[in-house]
Design a protein around this motif. Structure first.
Motif, PDB file in Angstrom:
ATOM      1  N   GLY A  29      50.601  48.272  35.914  1.00  0.00           N
ATOM      2  CA  GLY A  29      49.835  47.544  34.756  1.00  0.00           C
ATOM      3  C   GLY A  29      48.615  46.509  35.349  1.00  0.00           C
ATOM      4  N   TRP A  30      47.761  46.364  34.444  1.00  0.00           N
ATOM      5  CA  TRP A  30      46.856  45.456  34.909  1.00  0.00           C
ATOM      6  C   TRP A  30      47.195  44.057  35.165  1.00  0.00           C
ATOM      7  N   GLN A  31      48.570  43.593  34.454  1.00  0.00           N
ATOM      8  CA  GLN A  31      49.230  42.308  34.769  1.00  0.00           C
ATOM      9  C   GLN A  31      50.019  42.238  35.870  1.00  0.00           C
ATOM     10  N   ASP A  32      50.378  43.256  36.757  1.00  0.00           N
ATOM     11  CA  ASP A  32      50.927  43.263  37.815  1.00  0.00           C
ATOM     12  C   ASP A  32      50.366  42.674  39.075  1.00  0.00           C
ATOM     13  N   ARG A  33      51.099  41.757  39.662  1.00  0.00           N
ATOM     14  CA  ARG A  33      50.524  40.837  40.668  1.00  0.00           C
ATOM     15  C   ARG A  33      50.895  41.285  41.991  1.00  0.00           C
ATOM     16  N   ARG A  34      51.620  42.341  42.186  1.00  0.00           N
ATOM     17  CA  ARG A  34      52.218  42.699  43.688  1.00  0.00           C
ATOM     18  C   ARG A  34      51.083  42.819  44.769  1.00  0.00           C
ATOM     19  N   ALA A  35      49.862  43.155  44.533  1.00  0.00           N
ATOM     20  CA  ALA A  35      48.704  43.456  45.227  1.00  0.00           C
ATOM     21  C   ALA A  35      48.209  42.065  45.577  1.00  0.00           C
ATOM     22  N   THR A  36      48.735  40.785  45.344  1.00  0.00           N
ATOM     23  CA  THR A  36      48.565  39.607  45.808  1.00  0.00           C
ATOM     24  C   THR A  36      48.418  39.677  47.285  1.00  0.00           C
ATOM     25  N   GLU A  37      49.222  40.491  48.023  1.00  0.00           N
ATOM     26  CA  GLU A  37      49.253  40.613  49.580  1.00  0.00           C
ATOM     27  C   GLU A  37      47.828  41.075  50.016  1.00  0.00           C
ATOM     28  N   ILE A  38      47.340  42.114  49.284  1.00  0.00           N
ATOM     29  CA  ILE A  38      46.329  42.644  49.759  1.00  0.00           C
ATOM     30  C   ILE A  38      44.928  41.812  49.640  1.00  0.00           C
ATOM     31  N   CYS A  39      45.080  41.124  48.685  1.00  0.00           N
ATOM     32  CA  CYS A  39      43.828  40.018  48.321  1.00  0.00           C
ATOM     33  C   CYS A  39      44.038  39.139  49.320  1.00  0.00           C
ATOM     34  N   THR A  40      45.101  38.526  49.519  1.00  0.00           N
ATOM     35  CA  THR A  40      45.319  37.330  50.676  1.00  0.00           C
ATOM     36  C   THR A  40      44.645  37.853  52.067  1.00  0.00           C
ATOM     37  N   GLU A  41      45.092  39.240  52.372  1.00  0.00           N
ATOM     38  CA  GLU A  41      44.519  39.627  53.742  1.00  0.00           C
ATOM     39  C   GLU A  41      42.909  39.840  53.739  1.00  0.00           C
ATOM     40  N   LEU A  42      42.326  39.948  52.741  1.00  0.00           N
ATOM     41  CA  LEU A  42      40.994  40.115  52.442  1.00  0.00           C
ATOM     42  C   LEU A  42      40.202  38.966  51.942  1.00  0.00           C
ATOM     43  N   SER A  43      40.745  37.842  51.991  1.00  0.00           N
ATOM     44  CA  SER A  43      40.101  36.757  51.447  1.00  0.00           C
ATOM     45  C   SER A  43      38.892  36.307  52.226  1.00  0.00           C
ATOM     46  N   ASP A  44      38.483  36.662  53.293  1.00  0.00           N
ATOM     47  CA  ASP A  44      37.404  36.415  53.917  1.00  0.00           C
ATOM     48  C   ASP A  44      36.208  37.156  53.382  1.00  0.00           C
ATOM     49  N   ALA A  45      36.487  38.289  52.703  1.00  0.00           N
ATOM     50  CA  ALA A  45      35.512  39.274  52.158  1.00  0.00           C
ATOM     51  C   ALA A  45      35.195  38.968  50.630  1.00  0.00           C
TER      52      ALA A  45
END
Length: 472
Positions: free
Chosen positions: A97-113
């Motif tokens: 669901g749109w409220q799911d936060r498990r992809a935070t790890e992906i966002c952290t890895e891509l923070s430079d972009a």
């Protein structure tokens, strides 16, 4: 062309509406869905339950209308995804669901972009959007089938097409605002290079036919639910703004035909693509609105949302509620933020807590509206609202008080279906214009602000101070 069916597939329910040629509602129906929050950061739905709700609500609306429908439209959640088998349409995962936060790890890895993505896509790098979820699903759930937003899967089951619309695609972090097409650099960034992505279509296109609701009829009018509500509210001019109060609260403001990149954390996306021309919107999200009310119900503070006005005290008596149960979105963008209830004393009762809850929802919307007003040449002079929680006079009056502008309640609590129906009618009639199909309707109620600007500023300042403490 006589009656059409529009389906609004949402987080906690699928709603369906049948409208006549003038856009008047002939019948409505709804089928509930129960999202699952089994642990922190997890928000899921059962795909088959969701599919059944679409069929149930759509067929019941047609039955109640007692008239044949000529076509069907679909509005969708926007950012929810799943993995599925394209050959059979069989789900290979739960719906993330749109409220799911498990992809935070992906966002952290891509923070430079993050900044490059913001300039290209108009969105903030956050697990709210679909691309991080798609990358997470491929990493942790399944390498088989295709991974898409829920609309693509539903449309495929209904008619066999493999498509998404321009507004839904623009909520993915995978499209460019300049072309409204898939951006290969972004696709590669999220590790989705080899994925089969759906064809992007306009919101006024017919994509196939379906016999799911009776005789075979055209399927079209695809659009994100919040953008559909913006259209139904006749927010067709730059500066027009609406807020929908559902599971979350979503503020959208028409930004015209040229995208505006927000410096403050609002997101920019395609409002709709009609007659080959995209229009854009600025938007901000309150992740928990009705879901915060559900929390209060589960704790026994109220029996149902209908009890808000009867239970809410006349004042919060200094109690401040930040309902950040799923983190904070714009302008904070902190998925780790948590809910906060402060300022209580021994005299605090459930009335003060419920009052603080509705003021907390309204305060977030007020913050977002102030940002929109600062970033668009024409600031909103009124806020048009829809959604189930607009039935609460306490919430709507708090919203007007904190905004300092009138709040106009749409004549239908569920405007999303009407917006999708408008897109469908444009798809069915190539000679029709948007102005001919989308007509403003008188509000069912208008709330005028009662607080002084000084008092509103004081309450909002106190709420923002509390919000700051929710972020680690």
């Amino acid at each position: 062309m006589s009656a059409v069916l529009a389906i609004d597939q949402g987080t906690s329910a699928t709603k369906a509406v049948v409208t006549d040629q003038a856009g008047q509602i002939l019948a409505e129906a709804s089928a509930p869905i129960r999202p699952h929050y089994p642990e922190e950061a997890v928000a899921e739905q059962d795909p088959e339950e969701l599919w059944t709700s679409v069929l149930t609500a759509g067929r019941e609306a047609v039955r109640r209308a007692q008239a044949p429908v000529d076509a069907v439209a679909l509005a969708n959640q926007g950012e929810s995804i799943l993995v599925w088998d394209r050959a059979t349409s069989r789900p290979l995962s739960t719906i993330i669901g749109w409220q799911d936060r498990r992809a935070t790890e992906i966002c952290t890895e891509l923070s430079d972009a993050a900044e490059a993505l913001r300039q290209s896509t108009g969105l903030v790098l956050d697990p709210y959007f679909s691309a991080p979820k798609m990358g997470w699903a491929r990493r942790h759930l399944s390498q088989q089938g295709v991974v898409t937003t829920t609309d693509t899967w539903l449309v495929h089951r209904l008619c066999g097409a493999f498509v998404t619309d321009a507004s839904t695609a623009s909520r993915s972090l995978l499209t460019s605002l300049s072309s409204t097409g898939w951006d290969q650099a972004s696709v590669d960034l999220f590790g989705l290079t080899d994925e089969e992505l759906p064809t992007i279509v306009g919101c006024d296109e017919i994509v196939g036919t379906t016999s799911a609701f009776g005789p075979d009829i055209p399927l079209g009018g695809l659009i994100v639910d919040q953008q559909a509500a913006l259209l139904a509210q006749a927010c067709v001019n730059a500066g027009d703004a609406k807020c929908t109060y559902g599971t979350g609260a979503f503020l959208l403001a028409n930004a015209g035909q040229h995208p505006v990149i927000s410096p403050s954390g609002l997101t920019t996306s395609v409002a709709w693509q009609l007659r080959g021309q995209p229009s854009y919107c600025l938007d901000g999200q309150v992740y928990t609105a009705a879901s915060a009310v559900r929390w209060a119900i589960d704790l026994g503070l109220i029996d149902s949302a209908r009890d808000i006005d009867a239970v809410a005290a006349h004042t919060s008596d200094g109690v401040v509620f930040v309902p950040a149960f799923a983190g904070l979105a714009a302008p904070w963008w902190d998925p780790a933020a948590t809910a906060c209830l402060r300022g209580m004393t021994l005299s605090t009762g459930r009335g003060e807590i419920i009052r603080a809850l509705v003021e907390g929802i309204a305060a977030q919307v007020a913050v977002l509206t102030a940002l929109v007003a600062a970033e668009l040449p024409t600031p909103p002079t009124r806020l048009r609202v829809d959604g189930g929680l607009t039935g609460s006079a306490a919430l709507m009056q708090a919203q007007a008080d904190l905004l300092g502008i009138p709040v106009e309640v749409h004549s239908s609590a569920d405007a999303t279906g009407l917006g999708a129906a408008a897109c469908l009618r444009l798809a069915l009639d190539a000679s029709a214009t948007v102005d001919q199909i989308v007509r403003p309707s008188p509000p069912s109620r208008v709330y005028e602000p009662r607080w002084s600007r000084e008092h509103a500023a004081e309450v909002l300042s106190r709420w923002q101070a509390a919000a700051a403490t929710t972020m680690p």
